[in-house]
Design an enzyme around this catalytic site. Structure first.
Site, PDB file in Angstrom:
ATOM      1  N   LEU A   1       0.892  -1.156   0.000  1.00  0.00           N
ATOM      2  CA  LEU A   1       0.000   0.000   0.000  1.00  0.00           C
ATOM      3  C   LEU A   1       0.937   1.213   0.000  1.00  0.00           C
ATOM      4  O   LEU A   1       1.377   1.663   1.060  1.00  0.00           O
ATOM      5  CB  LEU A   1      -0.907  -0.006   1.235  1.00  0.00           C
ATOM      6  CG  LEU A   1      -1.834  -1.229   1.366  1.00  0.00           C
ATOM      7  CD1 LEU A   1      -2.644  -1.161   2.659  1.00  0.00           C
ATOM      8  CD2 LEU A   1      -2.766  -1.344   0.160  1.00  0.00           C
ATOM      9  N   PRO A   2       1.301   1.714  -1.195  1.00  0.00           N
ATOM     10  CA  PRO A   2       2.461   2.599  -1.351  1.00  0.00           C
ATOM     11  C   PRO A   2       2.260   4.031  -0.868  1.00  0.00           C
ATOM     12  O   PRO A   2       2.170   4.980  -1.663  1.00  0.00           O
ATOM     13  CB  PRO A   2       2.720   2.551  -2.862  1.00  0.00           C
ATOM     14  CG  PRO A   2       1.377   2.310  -3.458  1.00  0.00           C
ATOM     15  CD  PRO A   2       0.653   1.422  -2.493  1.00  0.00           C
ATOM     16  N   CYS A   3       2.226   4.198   0.445  1.00  0.00           N
ATOM     17  CA  CYS A   3       2.079   5.547   0.995  1.00  0.00           C
ATOM     18  C   CYS A   3       3.326   6.393   0.740  1.00  0.00           C
ATOM     19  O   CYS A   3       3.286   7.622   0.889  1.00  0.00           O
ATOM     20  CB  CYS A   3       1.759   5.483   2.486  1.00  0.00           C
ATOM     21  SG  CYS A   3       2.932   4.541   3.472  1.00  0.00           S
ATOM     22  N   HIS A   4       4.439   5.747   0.333  1.00  0.00           N
ATOM     23  CA  HIS A   4       5.644   6.516   0.015  1.00  0.00           C
ATOM     24  C   HIS A   4       5.462   7.354  -1.255  1.00  0.00           C
ATOM     25  O   HIS A   4       6.263   8.252  -1.530  1.00  0.00           O
ATOM     26  CB  HIS A   4       6.857   5.582  -0.142  1.00  0.00           C
ATOM     27  CG  HIS A   4       6.746   4.598  -1.252  1.00  0.00           C
ATOM     28  ND1 HIS A   4       6.101   3.378  -1.106  1.00  0.00           N
ATOM     29  CD2 HIS A   4       7.163   4.652  -2.558  1.00  0.00           C
ATOM     30  CE1 HIS A   4       6.156   2.723  -2.263  1.00  0.00           C
ATOM     31  NE2 HIS A   4       6.790   3.473  -3.150  1.00  0.00           N
TER      32      HIS A   4
END
Length: 295
Positions: A248-251
């Site tokens: 879940l690419p919150c970056h």
């Protein structure tokens, strides 16, 4: 006179026949009582066994969920003794016949604290060891080893009690993460995830997957995709609680002016992941500014 004598003889015969039938009925009743006595004799050892099993179950219930034991502490007087032999169902809850079962008192967290078994793998990487946790079907946590305490806190908040069993490549997730780290940026896109969280948090976390590798979005843009353009702060808060990094690419979420902003795994890691995906932000000095401010 002869007729009277004949009637008397007939009456005596009928009475004798009646007494004979009564005697037969008494014999049947005596046999029945004997069988009942034998049945009670057979039930007596069973009563003892039922009581033992009941006590053992009470012990297991006490170990599993102390609040559930309250169900066995409401025995009130009644016409029948509260014993397993006379009323097994009543005895199971320590109730007399006709009594209402008391309402179940839930565990304070809303769950019976039975440990949930999860499977954990550790992968070395250029940005530190990565902890990957599976529930046997989906990825439910991914964090860095130096943030293991946070990972455990989030899991316990969700599952109340967990048992982490070491596993190599659970459900093939570790291999897919290795492929991502080796340059296959889409190998982790379709990994099934189970992040838990509130309905709003799930909306935010799943929306992160709509940001393609090699691109970024601001918190405001992410809020707009959810139909809540003014909720960018709430989106940022949900991002900070994301339990499954990378998948879940919150970056890929950045500040309004395209600058690096807070990342739970550390800004250096956020920068590395973005560089790994081919993203170089316009403000190269922003990370040093953020680190200096402790953001």
């Amino acid at each position: 006179m002869a007729q009277q004598f004949s009637l008397q003889r007939l009456l005596q015969s009928k009475l004798a026949q009646l007494f004979n039938e009564v005697a037969q009925q008494f014999s049947v009743l005596r046999s029945l009582f004997s069988e009942v006595a034998q049945l009670f004799s057979l039930l007596k050892p069973l009563q003892s066994k039922v009581a033992q099993q009941f006590n053992a179950c009470k012990g297991q219930i006490a170990n599993c969920a102390p609040q559930f034991l309250k169900l066995t502490q409401h025995c009130s007087p009644g016409p029948l003794p509260c014993t397993p032999a006379l009323n097994l169902f009543s005895a199971a809850f320590c109730l007399t016949p006709g009594s209402k079962i008391p309402a179940y008192t839930a565990h304070p967290a809303g769950r019976i604290p039975v440990p949930t078994e999860l499977w954990i793998d550790t992968l070395p990487s250029a940005i530190g060891d990565i902890l990957l946790v599976s529930d046997g079907a989906s990825l439910c946590a991914l964090d860095f080893a130096d943030y293991e305490t946070r990972l455990l806190t989030l899991l316990k908040k969700r599952f109340a009690a967990v048992t982490l069993t070491p596993s190599t490549n659970p459900q093939g997730f570790s291999d897919r993460l290795k492929a991502y780290l080796a340059g296959d940026l889409h190998s982790f896109d379709a990994v099934p995830v189970s992040p838990g969280g509130t309905a709003f948090q799930q909306q935010v976390w799943l929306a992160l997957r709509q940001i393609p590798a090699g691109t970024v979005a601001t918190y405001g843009e992410l809020a707009k995709t959810l139909g809540q353009p003014t909720a960018y702060r709430a989106v940022g808060m949900a991002n900070s609680l994301n339990p499954i990094a990378i998948a879940l690419p919150c970056h890929r979420v950045v500040g309004t002016k395209g600058q690096l902003t807070g990342y739970a795994g550390g800004l250096e890691r956020k920068q590395w992941l973005l560089h790994h995906e081919g993203v170089y932000l316009a403000n190269p000095g922003s990370i040093q500014q953020e680190l200096a401010l402790g953001l």
